[in-house]
Design an enzyme around this catalytic site. Structure first.
Site, short mmCIF file in Angstrom:
data_model
loop_
_atom_site.label_atom_id
_atom_site.label_comp_id
_atom_site.label_asym_id
_atom_site.label_seq_id
_atom_site.Cartn_x
_atom_site.Cartn_y
_atom_site.Cartn_z
N HIS A 1 -11.11 -3.97 9.15
CA HIS A 1 -11.65 -3.87 7.80
C HIS A 1 -12.98 -3.11 7.78
O HIS A 1 -13.78 -3.30 6.88
CB HIS A 1 -11.88 -5.26 7.19
CG HIS A 1 -10.64 -6.01 6.87
ND1 HIS A 1 -9.85 -6.58 7.84
CD2 HIS A 1 -10.03 -6.29 5.69
CE1 HIS A 1 -8.82 -7.20 7.26
NE2 HIS A 1 -8.91 -7.02 5.95
N GLU B 1 0.82 -1.22 0.00
CA GLU B 1 0.00 0.00 0.00
C GLU B 1 0.84 1.26 0.00
O GLU B 1 0.52 2.24 -0.68
CB GLU B 1 -0.96 0.01 1.20
CG GLU B 1 -2.15 -0.93 1.06
CD GLU B 1 -1.84 -2.36 1.43
OE1 GLU B 1 -0.73 -2.63 1.95
OE2 GLU B 1 -2.70 -3.24 1.22
#
Lengths: 328, 343
Positions: free
Chosen positions: A129, A60
């Site tokens: 998440h 990321e």
């Protein structure tokens, strides 16, 4: 007008912009054959090929850094974070590089990039998440934060975001991907920084974004039967925030409730309330402004606990009733 | 062994036939003199920066590169105008070697409106985007991920450019280097990674904080060709960088060059040199990149004492003019403090 899903609206915006402008490309994890973790980019690899649907390793930090680097030299990347939570792995390039390059270099750099990120709870994906981290992003000068609630807004705002010359955090709510709404076939865009009144009313202003717009509209429907008229304002862009539309609404209704899924402490509801208090709307308030937000907990796994952690329609209904019944 | 001795090859120390070597590299006598001049210009710029700070004329901090001129000039003479540069916080030398305007650099250093960044960036953020200089970086390793993106853009636009990203030994221990190496290797991106190993990340001795040095093994682990060379030998740097840049420009993918060098000044203005000895600094000054190159050029009769004296005078004048330009430049207008946040 044809009805399409929020997911399709986002995809259509990307596809149309990629056809229009060859500098636009998509970069992220599993966005090719897999179609993205939420299926948003399904089919795009077939049309644009691996050169423009750039599938990355699980990196990321490098994805956002690469998007920023490419943007600085003239490309218009759209980076997909598989989950909004993962942007925390890439705050360095986003905050220290992309957001600051223009200012730091005396106005001589532009970083036109969009970071799409699915946020929010409701899928049983638990604490890492399911976060709503938009406040963290809103705190950074140089970044714009967009959070659409409908397919129409999602497409129009994404088109504007891709064409914008700044780093944009585009927050998608994962429970909205399947929702449907009318979206015209012809090209259109929605300017960033302009709120939308999703329902007109006279007794109270509810400011909500993302999925909370729908919950607030449902609450408004219930309350209408009790004779309470609720105005629902969707900022659509959280930074820059359309304080003008919000304060005008509050001036009209005399009451304000801000609803968001992000946790309450230091959440953006505080920013909305502080901004309203700095406008003449302050003098028109008939009750204290209030906020209804996610509880100050990580999102839990269990279904009932997960529901309890974030505002639900009944919570909004109760909160509105209390504010409307408040007497100084 | 956890770390090999950090000792780049100094074999070419006694290259009496510097002209032959230069010829092979395509460098004329004039080129050699220009390289020497640029090294002097960098040294004098850094010494002036230090002096201005001591005089209380500098508001912020600075990171001086005196001692590392060999890397800067050996590299700058290889890069082309079309190539992108991502520099690090100790970046004055690389900017000067890439042809930056010292007036604008000095003005930025003094925070003036005429500086490269209109006084918004300072020494640590000098950039000239129009000239493909994408800036120095205040974050250690802050250009490393950007480089992958610039490389990707170059590849997408199918242009014969490369991106040069420069960082120090400190940045080599940032995790992002692994992500960036991997990304540029799997996509064969035209990224030239240049690690300026000057032995210290602030006060941290590179051999104390690194699992293995030199770092080139980390690049090689990703299938990226790695070099470890004497950074105080300007011609060796030029030669290696030429090879490295050609590799990247020809579409063969990324390349990593590590240059061993040393900084004479402290890390920044707060540094009291508590972590190293005067003897160590002195020993490195005996391997000074300018001194070594000067000796070679004198032996090869490219330069003599008179010419050297003239070069110092000329470069001193350039730096003095830069200071005068900066000092006579206007301060930014506080009413414009919020400009350029958004495009």
């Amino acid at each position: 007008m044809p009805e399409i899903t929020y997911r399709e609206a986002i995809k259509n915006a990307m596809v149309e912009e990629m056809r229009r402008d060859e500098r636009v490309f998509l970069i992220g994890e599993d966005i090719g054959t897999y179609g993205g973790a939420f299926g948003v980019s399904a089919g795009m690899l077939e049309e644009f090929g691996p050169e423009r649907i750039v599938e990355t390793p699980i990196s990321e930090d490098a994805i956002i850094g690469a998007a920023a680097g490419a943007a600085m030299v003239g490309m218009r990347p759209i980076a997909e974070m598989m989950f909004m939570d993962f942007i925390l792995l890439a705050l360095e390039p986003l905050v220290n590089q992309a957001a600051k390059a223009r200012y730091m270099f005396g106005g001589k750099a532009t970083v036109p990039m969009v970071v799409r990120m699915p946020g929010g709870s409701g899928t049983g994906a638990a604490a890492q998440h399911s976060q709503s981290l938009e406040t963290i992003l809103m705190h950074i000068p140089g970044i714009k934060v967009v959070a659409p609630s409908t397919p129409y807004d999602a497409k129009g705002l994404l088109v504007s975001s891709i064409r914008d010359a700044n780093p944009i955090c585009f927050v998608e709510h994962k429970l909205l991907y399947k929702t449907k709404g009318e979206v015209p076939d012809e090209e259109y865009s929605i300017p960033l920084g302009v709120a939308d009144i999703k329902r007109e009313g006279t007794d109270i202003t509810v400011v909500a974004s993302g999925i909370m717009v729908h919950k607030s509209l449902e609450a408004a429907e219930t309350l209408a039967e009790e004779g309470i008229s609720v105005e629902v304002v969707d900022p659509r862009t959280l930074r820059p925030l359309d304080v003008d539309t919000i304060s005008k609404s509050v001036k009209k209704t005399g009451r304000l409730l801000v609803v968001h899924e992000a946790v309450k402490t230091a959440g953006w509801a505080g920013e909305v309330m502080a901004s309203v208090s700095e406008t003449p709307a302050w003098d028109y308030l008939d009750a204290p402004m209030r906020r209804l937000a996610g509880k100050d907990v990580p999102i839990p796994y269990n279904r009932e606990l997960e529901l309890a952690a974030v505002p639900q329609v009944e919570d909004i209904v109760e909160e509105i009733r209390a504010i409307v019944q408040y007497r100084y | 062994m956890r770390s090999e001795n950090l000792n780049a090859n100094y074999d070419n120390e006694k290259t009496e036939d510097v002209l032959k070597k230069a010829d092979v590299l395509g460098l004329s006598k004039e080129d050699l003199i220009d390289m020497y001049k640029t090294m002097i210009q960098i040294r004098l710029f850094e010494e002036m920066a230090d002096k201005l700070y001591a005089l209380g004329k500098v508001h912020g901090t600075m990171h001086l590169s005196a001692g590392q001129e060999g890397v800067a000039v050996g590299t700058g003479t290889v890069m082309q105008k079309v190539d992108y540069l991502l520099n690090h916080h100790r970046g004055h030398g690389h900017f000067i070697a890439s042809g930056a305007d010292v007036n604008k650099m000095m003005a930025e250093f003094l925070g003036k409106e005429t500086g490269y960044c209109k006084g918004r960036g300072g020494s640590m953020h000098i950039a000239d985007v129009e000239a493909n200089n994408l800036g120095a970086n205040g974050i250690v390793g802050g250009g490393i991920h950007l480089a992958a993106g610039v490389g990707l853009a170059i590849k997408m636009m199918k242009e014969p450019r490369v991106v040069l990203v420069i960082f120090g030994d400190g940045a080599a221990n940032q995790g992002i280097l692994h992500e960036s190496f991997n990304m540029s290797a799997i996509w064969d991106l035209p990224v030239v990674y240049l690690c300026e190993n000057n032995h210290y990340g602030m006060s941290a001795d590179v051999t104390r904080v690194s699992s293995k040095v030199p770092f080139k093994g980390r690049a090689e682990a990703h299938g990226i060709p790695g070099y470890f060379i004497d950074g105080n030998d300007v011609l060796a740097v030029h030669e290696t960088m030429k090879e490295a840049v050609e590799h990247a420009r020809s579409g063969k993918g990324p390349v990593f060059v590590e240059t061993e060098t040393y900084r004479y000044f402290g890390h920044s203005k707060s540094d009291r040199n508590l972590y190293r000895t005067k003897e160590e600094i002195q020993a490195w000054k005996e391997k000074d990149p300018i001194g070594r190159f000067e000796t070679l050029l004198i032996e090869a009769k490219v330069l003599n004492d008179k010419a050297i004296k003239e070069i110092y005078q000329e470069m001193s004048q350039v730096i003095d003019e830069a200071v005068a330009f900066a000092e006579n430049s206007p301060e930014p207008d506080p009413s414009e403090v919020t400009e350029w946040v958004y495009a």
